[in-house]
Write a protein that holds these residues in place. Structure first.
Motif, PDB file in Angstrom:
ATOM      1  N   GLY A 178      35.179  36.578  47.323  1.00 47.14           N
ATOM      2  CA  GLY A 178      35.575  35.794  46.162  1.00 47.14           C
ATOM      3  C   GLY A 178      35.606  36.606  44.887  1.00 47.14           C
ATOM      4  O   GLY A 178      34.876  37.598  44.744  1.00 47.14           O
ATOM      5  N   ILE A 179      36.473  36.190  43.960  1.00 49.30           N
ATOM      6  CA  ILE A 179      36.582  36.851  42.653  1.00 49.30           C
ATOM      7  C   ILE A 179      36.639  35.773  41.579  1.00 49.30           C
ATOM      8  O   ILE A 179      37.408  34.799  41.697  1.00 49.30           O
ATOM      9  CB  ILE A 179      37.847  37.730  42.553  1.00 49.30           C
ATOM     10  CG1 ILE A 179      37.849  38.810  43.635  1.00 49.30           C
ATOM     11  CG2 ILE A 179      37.944  38.379  41.167  1.00 49.30           C
ATOM     12  CD1 ILE A 179      39.178  39.533  43.763  1.00 49.30           C
ATOM     13  N   PHE A 180      35.850  35.947  40.525  1.00 47.56           N
ATOM     14  CA  PHE A 180      35.914  35.093  39.347  1.00 47.56           C
ATOM     15  C   PHE A 180      36.496  35.906  38.203  1.00 47.56           C
ATOM     16  O   PHE A 180      36.002  36.991  37.888  1.00 47.56           O
ATOM     17  CB  PHE A 180      34.527  34.575  38.972  1.00 47.56           C
ATOM     18  CG  PHE A 180      34.475  33.832  37.663  1.00 47.56           C
ATOM     19  CD1 PHE A 180      35.429  32.867  37.329  1.00 47.56           C
ATOM     20  CD2 PHE A 180      33.462  34.089  36.745  1.00 47.56           C
ATOM     21  CE1 PHE A 180      35.379  32.185  36.117  1.00 47.56           C
ATOM     22  CE2 PHE A 180      33.393  33.412  35.535  1.00 47.56           C
ATOM     23  CZ  PHE A 180      34.357  32.457  35.221  1.00 47.56           C
ATOM     24  N   CYS A 181      37.551  35.390  37.588  1.00 53.15           N
ATOM     25  CA  CYS A 181      38.204  36.056  36.456  1.00 53.15           C
ATOM     26  C   CYS A 181      38.007  35.195  35.215  1.00 53.15           C
ATOM     27  O   CYS A 181      38.391  34.025  35.202  1.00 53.15           O
ATOM     28  CB  CYS A 181      39.694  36.244  36.734  1.00 53.15           C
ATOM     29  SG  CYS A 181      40.028  37.127  38.269  1.00 53.15           S
ATOM     30  N   THR A 182      37.424  35.776  34.177  1.00 51.66           N
ATOM     31  CA  THR A 182      37.112  34.996  32.982  1.00 51.66           C
ATOM     32  C   THR A 182      38.289  34.876  32.022  1.00 51.66           C
ATOM     33  O   THR A 182      38.167  34.233  30.978  1.00 51.66           O
ATOM     34  CB  THR A 182      35.912  35.602  32.220  1.00 51.66           C
ATOM     35  OG1 THR A 182      36.290  36.870  31.672  1.00 51.66           O
ATOM     36  CG2 THR A 182      34.701  35.764  33.121  1.00 51.66           C
ATOM     37  N   ASP A 183      39.438  35.492  32.364  1.00 50.87           N
ATOM     38  CA  ASP A 183      40.628  35.375  31.523  1.00 50.87           C
ATOM     39  C   ASP A 183      41.863  35.240  32.404  1.00 50.87           C
ATOM     40  O   ASP A 183      41.860  35.659  33.572  1.00 50.87           O
ATOM     41  CB  ASP A 183      40.777  36.579  30.597  1.00 50.87           C
ATOM     42  CG  ASP A 183      40.937  37.889  31.357  1.00 50.87           C
ATOM     43  OD1 ASP A 183      42.033  38.470  31.298  1.00 50.87           O
ATOM     44  OD2 ASP A 183      39.974  38.325  32.019  1.00 50.87           O
ATOM     45  N   ALA A 184      42.926  34.670  31.855  1.00 48.12           N
ATOM     46  CA  ALA A 184      44.129  34.372  32.637  1.00 48.12           C
ATOM     47  C   ALA A 184      44.811  35.627  33.152  1.00 48.12           C
ATOM     48  O   ALA A 184      45.230  35.690  34.321  1.00 48.12           O
ATOM     49  CB  ALA A 184      45.104  33.560  31.793  1.00 48.12           C
ATOM     50  N   LEU A 185      44.952  36.644  32.303  1.00 46.61           N
ATOM     51  CA  LEU A 185      45.628  37.865  32.739  1.00 46.61           C
ATOM     52  C   LEU A 185      44.814  38.578  33.803  1.00 46.61           C
ATOM     53  O   LEU A 185      45.374  39.228  34.699  1.00 46.61           O
ATOM     54  CB  LEU A 185      45.893  38.772  31.542  1.00 46.61           C
ATOM     55  CG  LEU A 185      46.920  38.224  30.533  1.00 46.61           C
ATOM     56  CD1 LEU A 185      47.053  39.164  29.347  1.00 46.61           C
ATOM     57  CD2 LEU A 185      48.269  38.005  31.190  1.00 46.61           C
ATOM     58  N   GLY A 186      43.496  38.448  33.734  1.00 48.05           N
ATOM     59  CA  GLY A 186      42.654  38.982  34.791  1.00 48.05           C
ATOM     60  C   GLY A 186      42.934  38.300  36.113  1.00 48.05           C
ATOM     61  O   GLY A 186      42.981  38.941  37.169  1.00 48.05           O
ATOM     62  N   GLY A 187      43.147  36.986  36.069  1.00 51.05           N
ATOM     63  CA  GLY A 187      43.452  36.237  37.280  1.00 51.05           C
ATOM     64  C   GLY A 187      44.780  36.630  37.895  1.00 51.05           C
ATOM     65  O   GLY A 187      44.897  36.783  39.121  1.00 51.05           O
ATOM     66  N   VAL A 188      45.786  36.819  37.048  1.00 56.65           N
ATOM     67  CA  VAL A 188      47.099  37.233  37.547  1.00 56.65           C
ATOM     68  C   VAL A 188      47.021  38.633  38.156  1.00 56.65           C
ATOM     69  O   VAL A 188      47.598  38.909  39.215  1.00 56.65           O
ATOM     70  CB  VAL A 188      48.147  37.183  36.415  1.00 56.65           C
ATOM     71  CG1 VAL A 188      49.488  37.734  36.885  1.00 56.65           C
ATOM     72  CG2 VAL A 188      48.323  35.745  35.923  1.00 56.65           C
ATOM     73  N   GLY A 189      46.290  39.530  37.501  1.00 55.40           N
ATOM     74  CA  GLY A 189      46.110  40.872  38.043  1.00 55.40           C
ATOM     75  C   GLY A 189      45.360  40.858  39.359  1.00 55.40           C
ATOM     76  O   GLY A 189      45.719  41.572  40.307  1.00 55.40           O
ATOM     77  N   ALA A 190      44.325  40.019  39.445  1.00 56.37           N
ATOM     78  CA  ALA A 190      43.562  39.897  40.692  1.00 56.37           C
ATOM     79  C   ALA A 190      44.455  39.392  41.818  1.00 56.37           C
ATOM     80  O   ALA A 190      44.375  39.872  42.961  1.00 56.37           O
ATOM     81  CB  ALA A 190      42.381  38.959  40.490  1.00 56.37           C
ATOM     82  N   ALA A 191      45.306  38.426  41.520  1.00 53.21           N
ATOM     83  CA  ALA A 191      46.221  37.884  42.522  1.00 53.21           C
ATOM     84  C   ALA A 191      47.165  38.959  43.051  1.00 53.21           C
ATOM     85  O   ALA A 191      47.462  39.018  44.252  1.00 53.21           O
ATOM     86  CB  ALA A 191      47.019  36.732  41.922  1.00 53.21           C
ATOM     87  N   THR A 192      47.614  39.833  42.159  1.00 51.04           N
ATOM     88  CA  THR A 192      48.490  40.941  42.575  1.00 51.04           C
ATOM     89  C   THR A 192      47.795  41.831  43.590  1.00 51.04           C
ATOM     90  O   THR A 192      48.368  42.188  44.639  1.00 51.04           O
ATOM     91  CB  THR A 192      48.906  41.775  41.346  1.00 51.04           C
ATOM     92  OG1 THR A 192      49.638  40.949  40.439  1.00 51.04           O
ATOM     93  CG2 THR A 192      49.771  42.960  41.756  1.00 51.04           C
ATOM     94  N   SER A 193      46.546  42.187  43.315  1.00 48.83           N
ATOM     95  CA  SER A 193      45.807  43.076  44.213  1.00 48.83           C
ATOM     96  C   SER A 193      45.474  42.407  45.539  1.00 48.83           C
ATOM     97  O   SER A 193      45.535  43.036  46.597  1.00 48.83           O
ATOM     98  CB  SER A 193      44.521  43.560  43.536  1.00 48.83           C
ATOM     99  OG  SER A 193      44.841  44.411  42.452  1.00 48.83           O
ATOM    100  N   VAL A 194      45.110  41.136  45.492  1.00 50.63           N
ATOM    101  CA  VAL A 194      44.794  40.405  46.723  1.00 50.63           C
ATOM    102  C   VAL A 194      46.038  40.278  47.599  1.00 50.63           C
ATOM    103  O   VAL A 194      45.973  40.441  48.829  1.00 50.63           O
ATOM    104  CB  VAL A 194      44.197  39.022  46.394  1.00 50.63           C
ATOM    105  CG1 VAL A 194      44.142  38.125  47.632  1.00 50.63           C
ATOM    106  CG2 VAL A 194      42.794  39.183  45.803  1.00 50.63           C
TER     107      VAL A 194
END
Length: 332
Positions: A224-240
């Protein structure tokens, strides 16, 4: 005769109603919540081009239209405290009727906020606070509780056990509070969920993608990954996605920009914590106007007695966005 009397009565009622409407309109036109179109209230942000601030400013604009005053948006193009201080000082020099500012750094914005207050310009902070400044009120998410909400939701997704990581914005108070709420809630309520890595994405999608790619490589059992900002979430989705781990590594992000919402619909981001952005802007505007026009008087002479006329902190609320309710969060 009866018809004539009824006609006269009806005419009298109409006249009285018209008089009431005219009187009410006259009172409203001269009421305390009718402002001057020349009054200018500013919203000052950082990373000013991101979609997130649109919801905040939409609320401020709606309140400004209601009051008959002008709302103006500006900000620093990057998450750079020096840039934002320069922008804020330029706004203060214009002597506006009031300022709503979100703080890229709580200590860095303290001096210009205090300068504005001392110059007689009402200031409230929203989304990210400068608690030691002289600002009248902070309107924003209860960030610690929002982090706790994310922890509980992510722990549920991974069955209450496993390894998780955090992508955050280091040094920014609201993100630090989200991170603390997340970590402490897991430690207290889900001892079998371990935080094995944290990193700074600097509110940048590309940096976040690189950061999370590193997490996935260093921790092959990451669930699991928690992203505290929206752009962090989009970047995490790219890597996953690139690691072919969709559904194996669950993502809980923050905010409701279109990119995040699209990724929730697609099933790559599992959930996002939605903040009350419109509320931040709307109530900031009403508070600034109320202080400017001396409409709030907790005690007589509060200005000279060191008494704050507004509540120090207002929690504007959070919701969990999932595939089931995501459509409601798109801007129509």
């Amino acid at each position: 005769m009866r018809r004539i009397r009824m006609t006269k009565r009806f005419s009298v009622v109409i006249v009285l109603l018209l008089a009431l409407v005219v009187t009410t309109s006259a009172l409203a036109a001269n009421g305390p919540f009718v402002g001057d179109s020349k009054e200018e209230y500013y919203m000052v942000t950082f990373v000013s081009g991101i979609e997130y601030w649109k919801g905040c400013f939409a609320g401020m604009e709606d309140a400004a239209k209601l009051l008959g005053v002008k709302a103006i948006y500006t900000g620093a193009p990057q998450a750079d405290v020096n840039q934002q201080v320069t922008v804020l000082e330029q706004v203060i020099a214009k002597q506006p009727a009031g300022i709503a500012v979100t703080c890229s750094n709580p200590d860095g914005l303290r001096a210009p906020i205090d300068l504005a207050i001392e110059a007689g310009i009402p200031v409230v902070t929203f989304d990210a606070d400068s608690p030691l400044s002289k600002r009248y009120c902070y309107l924003g998410t209860g960030n610690y509780n929002a982090g706790a909400m994310a922890a509980r939701y992510l722990a549920g997704l991974i069955g209450g056990k496993g390894e998780v990581a955090i992508s955050t914005v280091t040094g920014q108070l609201n993100h630090e509070e989200r991170k603390a709420g997340f970590i402490e809630t897991l430690a207290r309520e889900y001892p079998d969920v371990k935080v094995v890595a944290t990193g700074n994405d600097n509110n940048d999608q590309t940096i976040a993608a690189t950061l999370v790619a590193g997490f996935l490589q260093a921790h092959p059992n990451l669930s699991g990954i928690f992203c505290t900002d929206a752009l962090g979430g989009v970047g995490a989705a790219t890597s996953v996605r690139e690691a072919d781990k969709i559904g194996k590594v669950r993502i809980v992000s923050f905010d409701t920009d279109q990119g995040t919402l699209d990724l929730i619909k697609e099933g790559i981001i599992d959930a996002s914590i939605a903040q009350g952005t419109w509320n931040m802007g709307y109530w900031s505007m009403l508070m600034l106007y109320s202080v400017r026009h001396d409409l709030v008087k907790p005690v007589e002479g509060w200005q000279t007695k060191g008494i704050n006329p507004l509540p120090g902190v207002v929690d504007t609320g959070t919701n969990v966005v999932t595939k089931e309710n995501v459509e409601a969060f798109y801007v129509k």
